[in-house]
Write a protein that holds these residues in place. Sequence first.
Motif, PDB file in Angstrom:
ATOM      1  N   LEU A  57      -4.252  -4.571  -7.218  1.00  0.00           N
ATOM      2  CA  LEU A  57      -4.990  -5.083  -6.065  1.00  0.00           C
ATOM      3  C   LEU A  57      -4.783  -6.593  -5.936  1.00  0.00           C
ATOM      4  N   PRO A  97      -7.809  -5.314 -12.356  1.00  0.00           N
ATOM      5  CA  PRO A  97      -7.180  -4.722 -11.155  1.00  0.00           C
ATOM      6  C   PRO A  97      -5.873  -5.424 -10.780  1.00  0.00           C
ATOM      7  N   PHE A 156       0.830  -1.206   0.000  1.00  0.00           N
ATOM      8  CA  PHE A 156       0.000   0.000   0.000  1.00  0.00           C
ATOM      9  C   PHE A 156       0.869   1.263   0.000  1.00  0.00           C
ATOM     10  N   PRO A 213      -7.099   5.716  -8.007  1.00  0.00           N
ATOM     11  CA  PRO A 213      -7.656   5.557  -6.654  1.00  0.00           C
ATOM     12  C   PRO A 213      -8.728   4.477  -6.614  1.00  0.00           C
ATOM     13  N   LEU A 214      -8.855   3.840  -5.463  1.00  0.00           N
ATOM     14  CA  LEU A 214      -9.836   2.767  -5.314  1.00  0.00           C
ATOM     15  C   LEU A 214     -11.256   3.238  -5.615  1.00  0.00           C
ATOM     16  N   SER A 215     -11.514   4.533  -5.355  1.00  0.00           N
ATOM     17  CA  SER A 215     -12.854   5.074  -5.599  1.00  0.00           C
ATOM     18  C   SER A 215     -13.219   5.036  -7.086  1.00  0.00           C
ATOM     19  N   HIS A 222      -1.681  -1.174  -5.040  1.00  0.00           N
ATOM     20  CA  HIS A 222      -3.121  -1.410  -5.145  1.00  0.00           C
ATOM     21  C   HIS A 222      -3.804  -0.445  -6.118  1.00  0.00           C
ATOM     22  N   GLU A 223      -3.121   0.620  -6.508  1.00  0.00           N
ATOM     23  CA  GLU A 223      -3.704   1.629  -7.402  1.00  0.00           C
ATOM     24  C   GLU A 223      -3.301   1.422  -8.858  1.00  0.00           C
ATOM     25  N   THR A 271      -1.307  -7.270  -4.676  1.00  0.00           N
ATOM     26  CA  THR A 271      -1.201  -7.053  -3.232  1.00  0.00           C
ATOM     27  C   THR A 271      -1.788  -8.222  -2.452  1.00  0.00           C
ATOM     28  N   PHE A 286     -12.135   2.559  -9.173  1.00  0.00           N
ATOM     29  CA  PHE A 286     -11.954   1.207  -9.681  1.00  0.00           C
ATOM     30  C   PHE A 286     -13.202   0.663 -10.371  1.00  0.00           C
ATOM     31  N   SER A 287     -14.356   0.877  -9.744  1.00  0.00           N
ATOM     32  CA  SER A 287     -15.589   0.293 -10.280  1.00  0.00           C
ATOM     33  C   SER A 287     -15.868   0.807 -11.691  1.00  0.00           C
TER      34      SER A 287
END
Length: 257
Positions: free
Chosen positions: A69, A66, A33, A52-54, A38-39, A72, A56-57
């Motif tokens: 992610l 991904p 991280f 950013p994870l926000s 993860h990004e 990781t 991802f969707s």
Amino acid sequence: MKHLQLPNPTLRRVVHSKYIDIVGVILVAAICFYRGFHETIYYQGGIQFGVPLSGFSDYISKGAFPIGLLSTIGAVVSLLAARMIVKQQNLGNWIGVFTTVNSGIIDYLFGNHSAIITYPLTFIIAIIATKKWSDGEQVKKADTKYWLLILLAFIVSYTLVFLGFYWFGTTIKNQFFKHTVAIIFGISLVGNISTAFKYEQTFLTWSFYNLAQIIKNVIQGNVANIVKYVFYIINSILTFFDWRINGDVKKTKGELG
């Protein structure tokens, strides 16, 4: 009925400690991280960093993979699998079969196209390990077969690595780099083969592998990876002495007639 007395029960307790598992998971996850693994996503034929994870969707709905992610998660699961193998639990080998597939795909997407010929071999060795351990393989000293396997591992390593450079058009003139890649891969093959046959020298081999990784990351100035491999090498050294001194778990927990 009586039980075998461990030559060094303190060493066995340290090596099998759940606290080491926890420290290892926290360390590996924190490093992943911290470095932002993860990004990272694989999108439209290329790698994109810093997503950013926000978001991802949205990317995944458009077909993104991904990769960061999963990398990781794979690193954490691989650590836990390695710790199970340290404790001589065959579940670690079974998990290793699946993490090999995950690692191979990720390595290939990151540009290591020779992964398509190196990871299948690691996968096969992992399968062999699960079979051998299921059949009751026990920790043993090096024999003639062990040294022949080492020789074979390095022959295969050099063959696959140099074929990989040739087949996939990797134009690297630095011969020292090619030999370094082949030697490190060879050490990992020896480690995996030693694991399958439960030789005492298994974690001595992994100690050399981790030392090579530390040297490589020192040269690259990658402090995070240095910390990770320092943890791995301490774990490997302790396990080497545990297997060598205390022997097989089944023997020490088993019953003598």
